[in-house]
Design a protein around this motif. Structure first.
Motif, PDB file in Angstrom:
ATOM      1  N   LYS A   4       0.837  -1.183   0.000  1.00  0.00           N
ATOM      2  CA  LYS A   4       0.000   0.000   0.000  1.00  0.00           C
ATOM      3  C   LYS A   4       0.878   1.241   0.000  1.00  0.00           C
ATOM      4  CE  LYS A   4      -3.484  -2.513   2.625  1.00  0.00           C
ATOM      5  NZ  LYS A   4      -4.240  -2.610   3.873  1.00  0.00           N
ATOM      6  N   LYS A   5       0.497   2.218  -0.792  1.00  0.00           N
ATOM      7  CA  LYS A   5       1.300   3.427  -0.907  1.00  0.00           C
ATOM      8  C   LYS A   5       1.345   4.170   0.416  1.00  0.00           C
ATOM      9  CE  LYS A   5       1.665   7.660  -3.619  1.00  0.00           C
ATOM     10  NZ  LYS A   5       1.060   8.475  -4.672  1.00  0.00           N
ATOM     11  N   GLU A   6       2.560   4.651   0.754  1.00  0.00           N
ATOM     12  CA  GLU A   6       2.712   5.427   1.971  1.00  0.00           C
ATOM     13  C   GLU A   6       2.009   6.769   1.812  1.00  0.00           C
ATOM     14  OE1 GLU A   6       6.856   5.504   3.351  1.00  0.00           O
ATOM     15  OE2 GLU A   6       7.178   3.855   1.952  1.00  0.00           O
ATOM     16  N   THR A   7       1.336   7.192   2.877  1.00  0.00           N
ATOM     17  CA  THR A   7       0.642   8.469   2.898  1.00  0.00           C
ATOM     18  C   THR A   7       1.065   9.215   4.148  1.00  0.00           C
ATOM     19  OG1 THR A   7      -1.232   7.627   4.174  1.00  0.00           O
ATOM     20  CG2 THR A   7      -1.345   7.396   1.766  1.00  0.00           C
ATOM     21  N   PRO A   8       0.820  10.520   4.201  1.00  0.00           N
ATOM     22  CA  PRO A   8       1.168  11.257   5.423  1.00  0.00           C
ATOM     23  C   PRO A   8       0.541  10.650   6.681  1.00  0.00           C
ATOM     24  CG  PRO A   8       0.742  12.789   3.650  1.00  0.00           C
ATOM     25  CD  PRO A   8       0.382  11.418   3.121  1.00  0.00           C
ATOM     26  N   LEU A   9      -0.719  10.260   6.601  1.00  0.00           N
ATOM     27  CA  LEU A   9      -1.367   9.683   7.779  1.00  0.00           C
ATOM     28  C   LEU A   9      -0.765   8.327   8.140  1.00  0.00           C
ATOM     29  CD1 LEU A   9      -5.145  10.574   7.264  1.00  0.00           C
ATOM     30  CD2 LEU A   9      -3.569  11.491   8.975  1.00  0.00           C
ATOM     31  N   LEU A  24      -2.144   9.504  20.016  1.00  0.00           N
ATOM     32  CA  LEU A  24      -2.100   9.851  18.599  1.00  0.00           C
ATOM     33  C   LEU A  24      -2.428   8.642  17.730  1.00  0.00           C
ATOM     34  CD1 LEU A  24      -1.520  11.788  16.295  1.00  0.00           C
ATOM     35  CD2 LEU A  24       0.919  11.250  16.524  1.00  0.00           C
ATOM     36  N   LEU A  25      -1.914   7.477  18.123  1.00  0.00           N
ATOM     37  CA  LEU A  25      -2.196   6.260  17.358  1.00  0.00           C
ATOM     38  C   LEU A  25      -3.699   5.990  17.321  1.00  0.00           C
ATOM     39  CD1 LEU A  25      -0.967   3.817  15.866  1.00  0.00           C
ATOM     40  CD2 LEU A  25      -0.948   2.619  18.066  1.00  0.00           C
ATOM     41  N   GLN A  26      -4.364   6.099  18.470  1.00  0.00           N
ATOM     42  CA  GLN A  26      -5.812   5.886  18.520  1.00  0.00           C
ATOM     43  C   GLN A  26      -6.556   6.912  17.676  1.00  0.00           C
ATOM     44  OE1 GLN A  26      -6.210   6.075  22.808  1.00  0.00           O
ATOM     45  NE2 GLN A  26      -6.509   3.853  22.951  1.00  0.00           N
ATOM     46  N   LEU A  27      -6.120   8.174  17.755  1.00  0.00           N
ATOM     47  CA  LEU A  27      -6.763   9.234  16.986  1.00  0.00           C
ATOM     48  C   LEU A  27      -6.681   8.949  15.491  1.00  0.00           C
ATOM     49  CD1 LEU A  27      -8.077  12.061  16.954  1.00  0.00           C
ATOM     50  CD2 LEU A  27      -5.761  13.022  16.882  1.00  0.00           C
ATOM     51  N   LEU A  28      -5.512   8.520  15.042  1.00  0.00           N
ATOM     52  CA  LEU A  28      -5.308   8.245  13.623  1.00  0.00           C
ATOM     53  C   LEU A  28      -6.111   7.035  13.160  1.00  0.00           C
ATOM     54  CD1 LEU A  28      -1.458   8.824  13.614  1.00  0.00           C
ATOM     55  CD2 LEU A  28      -3.123  10.201  12.325  1.00  0.00           C
ATOM     56  N   LEU A  29      -6.066   5.971  13.938  1.00  0.00           N
ATOM     57  CA  LEU A  29      -6.776   4.750  13.544  1.00  0.00           C
ATOM     58  C   LEU A  29      -8.287   4.924  13.614  1.00  0.00           C
ATOM     59  CD1 LEU A  29      -4.526   2.059  15.292  1.00  0.00           C
ATOM     60  CD2 LEU A  29      -4.588   2.656  12.859  1.00  0.00           C
ATOM     61  N   ASN A  30      -8.744   5.675  14.602  1.00  0.00           N
ATOM     62  CA  ASN A  30     -10.189   5.887  14.763  1.00  0.00           C
ATOM     63  C   ASN A  30     -10.751   6.867  13.743  1.00  0.00           C
ATOM     64  OD1 ASN A  30     -10.370   4.119  16.926  1.00  0.00           O
ATOM     65  ND2 ASN A  30     -10.061   5.719  18.461  1.00  0.00           N
ATOM     66  N   SER A  31      -9.864   7.558  13.040  1.00  0.00           N
ATOM     67  CA  SER A  31     -10.334   8.524  12.033  1.00  0.00           C
ATOM     68  C   SER A  31     -10.955   7.819  10.835  1.00  0.00           C
ATOM     69  CB  SER A  31      -9.164   9.396  11.560  1.00  0.00           C
ATOM     70  OG  SER A  31      -8.263   8.632  10.756  1.00  0.00           O
ATOM     71  N   ASP A  37      -3.206  -1.888   9.021  1.00  0.00           N
ATOM     72  CA  ASP A  37      -2.201  -2.699   8.335  1.00  0.00           C
ATOM     73  C   ASP A  37      -1.398  -1.902   7.310  1.00  0.00           C
ATOM     74  OD1 ASP A  37      -2.012  -5.256   9.368  1.00  0.00           O
ATOM     75  OD2 ASP A  37      -3.794  -5.956   8.308  1.00  0.00           O
ATOM     76  N   CYS A  38      -1.379  -0.584   7.471  1.00  0.00           N
ATOM     77  CA  CYS A  38      -0.600   0.217   6.523  1.00  0.00           C
ATOM     78  C   CYS A  38       0.870  -0.205   6.600  1.00  0.00           C
ATOM     79  CB  CYS A  38      -0.748   1.701   6.834  1.00  0.00           C
ATOM     80  SG  CYS A  38      -0.284   2.188   8.509  1.00  0.00           S
TER      81      CYS A  38
END
Length: 297
Positions: A4-9, A24-31, A37-38
């Motif tokens: 999968k292509k890397e993205t800023p998120l 921060l990890l929870q915030l990003l994943l819950n978004s 699995d990135c």
């Protein structure tokens, strides 16, 4: 294989996993905008990064969010330079600060192999309880148990053995966990492996055994543990004996330990050399020659 292509998120997820920033990890994943699995372009997952770093809470969060616990790196490279970006969320604005961070990964690695190699016992426990494969192997055949034995992580070794790890499973070159622990001088690891059924005389493709290697390295604590299990003191497949190895190491205590276990100083190697022929150390010769003259002539 494509990743999968890397993205800023996605890179932010890597950074949070590396630093142990659970919020921060929870915030990003819950978004819902980034996959648990990135992966980076080398196939490294955030779960591997969190496991490498020993961040137990981040490992649990990624597993709960559906990260593939047994995903295995497959790209053929011995090391991957993973450039991570540091992200800060300020008033809904994503600020990017570029900082390089280098991780060393081995082909075929998983979250469990990484956590085992670095001795993160809480992470190992979490991974095993959530279905990690205790029989994972790197591309060279090294298992989590082998990696833990190499690094001397006794607690992790006990965890892996209790979960069904095979104590004698060797790497492709024939190196077993016991041999590797003996080479590294991890006497407590050697003790645990022997008590759990490790083959004391298992040899590598070069014909050396754990006792031979410990004697060559002068690891006396390891020699003592091995001698409790009556390993072979005779001629090995490499055409030498452990006593020859101890003499070559120049370690008097190693020589004395083997002589005390009835190693035969009159037994020649494949080159017809006695152990005494391999040293000019007067102290070692002094203990070898009376044995030759008085007990084995």
């Amino acid at each position: 294989m494509s990743f999968k292509k890397e993205t800023p998120l996605a890179n932010a997820v890597f950074w949070a996993a590396r630093k142990g920033n659970l919020a921060l990890l929870q915030l990003l994943l819950n978004s819902g905008r980034v996959d648990a699995d990135c992966r980076d372009s080398y196939g490294t997952t955030a779960l591997m990064v969190a496991s490498y770093s020993g961040h137990y809470d981040c490992v649990k969060e990624l597993i709960m969010q559906g990260a593939d616990i047994n995903y295995q790196r497959e790209r053929c490279t011995n090391s991957a330079a993973l450039t991570l970006n540091v992200f800060l969320l300020l008033s809904n604005t994503l600020v990017i600060l570029v900082r390089p961070c280098v991780f060393m990964w081995q082909d075929g690695g998983t979250a469990l192999t990484v956590a085992s190699q670095y001795g993160h016992s809480k992470v190992v426990d979490t991974l095993l309880k959530n279905g990690a494969n205790v029989h994972d192997q790197l591309n060279d055949g090294a298992t989590p148990l082998f990696l833990a034995a190499q690094e001397g992580h006794v607690t992790v070794i006990r965890q892996l053995l209790s979960s069904g790890a095979k104590v004698n499973q060797a790497r492709e070159d024939g190196t077993a966990p016991l041999w590797m622990a003996a080479q590294m001088g991890h006497s407590e690891v050697v003790k645990v492996l022997l008590l759990r059924g490790a083959d004391r005389d298992a040899d590598r493709q070069d014909g050396s055994t754990a006792l031979f290697k410990a004697a060559l390295k002068g690891h006396n604590g390891v020699i003592e543990e091995l001698l409790k299990f009556s390993p072979s003191l005779g001629l090995l497949k490499n055409g030498s004996t452990a006593l020859h190895a101890a003499v070559m190491s120049g370690n008097l205590q190693s020589v004395l330990l083997l002589l005390g276990a009835n190693a035969d100083p009159t037994l020649p190697n494949k080159n017809s050399e006695l152990p005494a022929d391999l040293t000019k150390n007067d102290r070692i010769l002094k203990v070898l020659r009376p044995k030759i003259l008085n007990g084995h002539s």
